[in-house]
Structures are given as C-alpha cells and as structure tokens.
Design an enzyme around this catalytic site. Structure first.
Site, PDB file in Angstrom:
ATOM      1  N   HIS A  29       0.831  -1.207   0.000  1.00 59.09           N
ATOM      2  CA  HIS A  29       0.000   0.000   0.000  1.00 59.09           C
ATOM      3  C   HIS A  29       0.864   1.255   0.000  1.00 59.09           C
ATOM      4  O   HIS A  29       0.333   2.371   0.098  1.00 59.09           O
ATOM      5  CB  HIS A  29      -0.921   0.019   1.220  1.00 59.09           C
ATOM      6  CG  HIS A  29      -2.014  -1.003   1.178  1.00 59.09           C
ATOM      7  ND1 HIS A  29      -2.759  -1.236   0.055  1.00 59.09           N
ATOM      8  CD2 HIS A  29      -2.493  -1.834   2.144  1.00 59.09           C
ATOM      9  CE1 HIS A  29      -3.654  -2.185   0.318  1.00 59.09           C
ATOM     10  NE2 HIS A  29      -3.512  -2.560   1.559  1.00 59.09           N
ATOM     11  N   SER A  36     -15.066   2.048   2.822  1.00 58.54           N
ATOM     12  CA  SER A  36     -14.502   0.719   3.033  1.00 58.54           C
ATOM     13  C   SER A  36     -13.418   0.750   4.104  1.00 58.54           C
ATOM     14  O   SER A  36     -13.337  -0.150   4.951  1.00 58.54           O
ATOM     15  CB  SER A  36     -13.921   0.189   1.724  1.00 58.54           C
ATOM     16  OG  SER A  36     -13.466  -1.126   1.874  1.00 58.54           O
ATOM     17  N   PHE A  69     -18.123 -11.791  -6.824  1.00 59.00           N
ATOM     18  CA  PHE A  69     -18.061 -11.320  -5.442  1.00 59.00           C
ATOM     19  C   PHE A  69     -18.591 -12.343  -4.438  1.00 59.00           C
ATOM     20  O   PHE A  69     -17.976 -12.572  -3.393  1.00 59.00           O
ATOM     21  CB  PHE A  69     -18.819  -9.996  -5.277  1.00 59.00           C
ATOM     22  CG  PHE A  69     -18.712  -9.441  -3.886  1.00 59.00           C
ATOM     23  CD1 PHE A  69     -17.552  -8.798  -3.462  1.00 59.00           C
ATOM     24  CD2 PHE A  69     -19.740  -9.614  -2.976  1.00 59.00           C
ATOM     25  CE1 PHE A  69     -17.429  -8.332  -2.169  1.00 59.00           C
ATOM     26  CE2 PHE A  69     -19.620  -9.140  -1.675  1.00 59.00           C
ATOM     27  CZ  PHE A  69     -18.465  -8.485  -1.273  1.00 59.00           C
ATOM     28  N   ASP A  70     -19.716 -12.954  -4.741  1.00 56.46           N
ATOM     29  CA  ASP A  70     -20.294 -13.911  -3.794  1.00 56.46           C
ATOM     30  C   ASP A  70     -19.375 -15.117  -3.588  1.00 56.46           C
ATOM     31  O   ASP A  70     -19.224 -15.617  -2.465  1.00 56.46           O
ATOM     32  CB  ASP A  70     -21.671 -14.383  -4.273  1.00 56.46           C
ATOM     33  CG  ASP A  70     -22.721 -13.279  -4.169  1.00 56.46           C
ATOM     34  OD1 ASP A  70     -22.543 -12.395  -3.302  1.00 56.46           O
ATOM     35  OD2 ASP A  70     -23.698 -13.304  -4.945  1.00 56.46           O
ATOM     36  N   GLY A  96     -17.904  -4.627  -1.797  1.00 56.37           N
ATOM     37  CA  GLY A  96     -17.200  -4.637  -3.069  1.00 56.37           C
ATOM     38  C   GLY A  96     -17.862  -3.909  -4.211  1.00 56.37           C
ATOM     39  O   GLY A  96     -17.411  -4.003  -5.342  1.00 56.37           O
TER      40      GLY A  96
END
Length: 605
Positions: free
Chosen positions: A420, A449, A540-541, A570
């Site tokens: 990051h 987020s 995503f799921d 997301g």
C-alpha cells in the site's frame, strides 16, 4: 457556598449545588452524588472526599514510604507494578499471588466508594476486595509502604517530598480523557447515552474528579528536580519500557541486570499485563462492580504517527524502522507487485494476477492462503497497531508468513508482493526491474470501506461514526495518505511499459475485459473458457466465501470483530448511502481541488 473544613486543612472549599450546576448532574448516573471544589486551584471532588481530606493532608509519613502519584488514567497501574517489582527484589511470586491493591493501596479510595452507583452488597464486596481501603488501615500497614494517589501534590502531606520517594506520571490529556471516559462507563458512573464528545466538554471545563488536569500536572512538574521526585511521561515509558525500568531502578538505588530488565519488560508487556489477574480487577466484573463489556486495563498503548517525505505520507511510527529496508530492498526481474491505496480492490487484484501468472492453478490458490502466495510487504509495521485478545499477535505472526522483509527477501522466485506504499517509498528501480499493477478507486468508496476495515480491526472507538472518519480522511490523517498524492504518483507512471494502471470501477463493471488486460500485460494467452472460469472464481459472492482470501480465521483469534467481514460489499458507488448533502458537496470540492492541475479523472461507470 465557601467554607473551611478545619484548622489543620488550610484550604477553602466550595460546595457545588447540583441544582445550580445542572451540567454536573446531567452527566452522572447517580442524582445523589454532590461535588466540591477545593483550594485556590479549585480541584474537583465528590463531596465525600472532604471528610477524609484533613486526614490525608496530615497523614504521618515514613522515610521508607513510596508514592506513585498521577492524574487518573495516566498509566498508574503499570507504574505501580513496575515500582513494586523493582523495589521488592523482583518478587514475581508475591506479585502474582497478592492483588496490586493490597501491595500498593489507593490512598483516597474510601472517598470514592460512595460515589459509585452500587447496591450496599456490591459496596461491601468492593471494600473487602480492595483492602486496605481506609486511611486508618493504610496507616497501620507494615513498612515499607507503597501508596497510590490521584491527588495533586498540594493536597498530600506537605512533607511528602522531603520524607518519601514519589514517582509522578503524566500523559497526553487527550489520551487521558478517552481512557477516563471508558473508565467511567465501565464503572457505570456516567449515563449510558452520554458520548465522548460530551465527556470532553466536562474534561476541559474541569468538571472531572481530580481536575483541573493542568494544575495537577504542573504542580508535579515544578518539583521534577527534587531528589525524591521522579517525573515520567507515559508516552516515554511505553515507547522504551526497558529504559523506563532502568530509570526507576536508578531512582530507587537498585541495580538490575539486562535479563532482569527484559523479564520485567515482558511482565509489563500490554498483552501479558492485561491478562494478569493480580492487576486487571476482573473479579469486579464477576461481582457486578464493573460492566461486563469493558476492561479496567483497556488499550494502554499510544500509537504514535509520523509524516514521511515531501508529500507528508502518514504512517504509524513503527513503519519508520522498516522504511529503509523496503526502500533499499533487492528486486528481481521476475518480481510482480500489486500496489494500491488501501481498500481499492487490492485483494481481488492480487488473486486475479496470481491466477493469471500461475497457469490457472486453482488447486494451489485454494489450498494456500493468499497472504502466503502474495505477502503484504509492510505488514510487520502494522501488526503492533492492531488490537487483539490473548496471544492473538503471536498467532497472527505464525499464520501470516512470510511476514517480515527478511522472509519476503528469502522467498523463491517468482515473488508476488502486495504493498500500500506510494511508489516514491518503494525501491527506486521498481518499474525498471519488476512488473507493477496499480489499482485506483473512487476515494469516497475507499473512505467508506476503510472506515469499516478499521472498525473490523478495532482501530477506531466504537462511537466514532463515518462522518467523523471522513474528516480524518480528507485531512490526510489516515495511514498511507494523502490519497491523491498516492494515486497521482502512479498515474504519472501509467505509460511505463512495466506499469498497468487499472480503475476498480472498470474491473467490477467488466471483469472479463479486466482479466484480458491483465493477461496481456503479463504476456499470457487465455481462452474464453479460462477467462469465464476466472471471472466466476472472482465473482463477489464466490470470492467472499473463499477461505484462502477472506481472512475469516482472524475472527477466531480476536484480530477481527465478529460482526464484520474483511471482504464486505465490493460495489462501486456505495458511498452514496453514507454521505449526506454536506459531505457530498465537501467531497466534490475536495476532489476538484486535488485534480485541478492534472489530467486524472475517475471513470464514469
């Protein structure tokens, strides 16, 4: 009403009528508690203190007495234990078997007991548990006596510094106020609906017991050079505990070996200290004195921060010890980096890149945690920042391997590394030697987020709402910020042949197309079936349920809260559910200001 208690207590006392001072009454959980201000500095106490103030002021001292004096919530308990161990020849057996309040009693405790909103039975339990509790009992203690007090020096015996040893500890008043707030909640002293913002008003207006804060601290500061006074700062104690131990030992004329210092530092280590039953007062929860959802020893750590470089990047101070090693890290030509500002789709991009570059090896992807396949470069500087129960940090270190720079340097090729950090704090040859995928995301979604991520990690106070968090975000007081400096550094390098710059919004809008872009960047050819399979894997799921990426095991060791998720929603544009009209206008202005001299624009998805 002003009055004088007695001839042997030379201070004027002002009794505060709660009817005339409703701001005091409104905060408390007990309408029967009254207060008083004592002396020219107007120290604030429950009026019950007045009955014992002369006895304390005129208390007979002994030459071998030791006092630890602090404003409340300034590291008192830790200092008591440190002093007692040093002065009692490292007698850990007695320290373990005898509660600290017996070894090191609280001088004015008996004046506090009636302040508490408990039943008669609970008060009796408290009195028995906290023996010795009265001045009379403390006066009868055998020598040497160790005594704790939160009273200012002016209300303690006038010969205190001439006859006894005194260790005084001061702490940043902002940290004191936060800790005091939770302490009062733990003891049911404040009304449940009162928030910290309201408490802070009481604190700065000197309507908190033992205040005013600065009068208290400055009285001790003026005596800091007295040979019987050791003045410590809590921040310095926690920053370098071994050095603080040596200072205390020197003050008391004790000699400690390095092994003894290290053993005591380990004994006082926050995680160990919090579990120490002789100091943590957990038995008061069992008897209803403390609320069940709090802790007497709560956090105890001051996470200090630093700004780095000309762009003033914001980090926990622990990062500084790691920064040179990262900046000078030896790179390899087959290294791959995924670099993002936090909460910009990092995990999804890591998994996508790894699958593409590893010949669609779903079996290994399933059986090996992403943190092992694609380690977080600067994670070791973040570990001490998180709060967890028990031995969670040690478990975390074992679970997330490689964790250190050295371990990452020893990984076999090809290495896949997540960071990051902004490009300017990574090795200067990064783009010339390695492949880099950078992902940017709408900062409003990033902020939402990030807020839930910090809540998941227990890094923010429970009462802090998103609006409060957003102020930190736009003022660049969030780790790895400033956001726009971070993103624009990468944007300027977007045309470098070893850089693939992606927008999170474009990835989620058309995942198959993003997969193809990544494959092309790495010189890989994927069939339509392979693209579709990877798109399904990244759906995503499915992704949220994938145990190799969702970090659910961190809930089991207390790193994550049980009511959150590392992979949360997301979706793009979800920020609209969290921003009111004022925040939206502020965000528009902030974005426009930061982009006015650039060609960077977020995609219209």
């Amino acid at each position: 009403m002003d009055c004088k208690l007695s001839n042997d207590f030379p201070f004027e006392v002002e009794i505060l009528n709660t009817k005339e001072n409703p701001e005091i009454k409104d905060y408390l959980n007990d309408d029967q508690v009254s207060f008083a201000r004592v002396g020219p500095k107007k120290f604030f106490f429950p009026s019950d203190f007045l009955s014992m103030a002369p006895s304390i002021y005129n208390m007979a001292l002994r030459s071998d007495d030791t006092f630890v004096v602090t404003f409340p919530k300034s590291g008192t308990t830790m200092t008591q234990e440190l002093v007692w161990i040093v002065c009692n020849n490292s007698d850990y057996e007695k320290a373990k078997s005898s509660p600290l309040n017996e070894r090191f009693p609280f001088l004015e405790l008996s004046s506090m007991v009636r302040k508490l909103s408990y039943t008669e039975n609970e008060i009796e339990v408290l009195k028995k548990a906290m023996m010795p509790v009265s001045i009379n009992e403390i006066e009868k203690m055998p020598s040497p006596r160790f005594i704790k007090s939160h009273l200012p020096l002016s209300l303690l015996p006038t010969s205190l510094l001439d006859q006894t040893k005194v260790v005084y500890v001061a702490r940043d008043p902002r940290d004191v106020a936060v800790s005091y707030y939770y302490h009062d909640k733990l003891m049911n002293l404040s009304k449940p609906e009162n928030d910290f913002k309201q408490y802070w008003k009481y604190f700065v207006s000197d309507n908190i017991s033992f205040g005013p804060y600065f009068e208290h601290v400055l009285e001790a500061w003026e005596k800091r050079n007295h040979p019987n006074m050791l003045f410590l700062f809590y921040e310095e104690v926690t920053k370098d505990l071994p050095r603080a131990i040596q200072r205390v030992a020197n003050f008391f004329g004790k000699t400690l070996s390095d092994d003894q210092v290290n053993k005591l530092a380990d004994h006082l280590d926050f995680d160990n200290f919090k579990k120490n039953k002789s100091v943590n007062l957990e038995y008061l929860q069992e008897n209803g004195i403390f609320r069940s959802d709090g802790a007497f020893i709560r956090k105890g750590k001051n996470i200090s921060f630093a700004r780095v470089g000309s762009k003033m990047y914001f980090f926990p101070k622990d990062f500084l010890s790691l920064a040179p090693s990262i900046y000078n890290m030896a790179l390899r030509s087959d290294d791959t980096f995924v670099v993002t500002f936090p909460k910009s789709g990092t995990t999804m991009t890591q998994e996508l890149v790894w699958i593409v570059c590893n010949n669609s090896d779903y079996e290994k992807a399933k059986s090996t945690a992403l943190s092992t396949r694609f380690p977080f470069l600067e994670l070791s500087s973040m570990v001490r920042k998180v709060s967890c129960t028990g031995n969670g940090i040690e478990i975390l270190k074992k679970l997330i391997v490689p964790l250190t720079i050295k371990q990452i340097e020893e990984m076999p090729s090809p290495r896949f590394i997540k960071s990051h950090l902004p490009l300017s704090l990574l090795p200067p040859s990064l783009l010339d030697k390695t492949k880099v995928v950078y992902v940017a995301r709408d900062p409003r979604d990033v902020a939402v987020s990030y807020y839930y991520h910090d809540k998941l990690l227990n890094l923010t106070e429970p009462e802090n709402d998103f609006k409060h968090y957003w102020k930190y975000f736009v003022s660049d007081n969030i780790s790895f910020g400033p956001y726009f400096e971070h993103v624009l550094e990468a944007w300027k390098k977007r045309n470098h042949p070893n850089m693939l710059f992606l927008f999170y919004e474009e990835i989620t809008k058309n995942l198959p197309r993003a997969i193809q872009r990544v494959a092309n960047f790495f010189g890989k050819t994927l069939s339509d079936d392979q693209v579709d399979k990877l798109a399904d894997h990244m759906d995503f799921d499915n992704f949220k349920k994938n145990k190799s990426v969702n970090l659910e095991y961190l809930k089991e060791i207390g790193i994550f809260r049980s009511d959150g998720a590392f992979i949360r929603k997301g979706k793009s544009g979800g920020w609209r559910d969290y921003f009111d009209e004022e925040m939206s206008a502020q965000a528009d202005e902030w974005i426009a200001k930061n982009l006015q001299d650039t060609d960077f624009r977020f995609p219209d998805c």
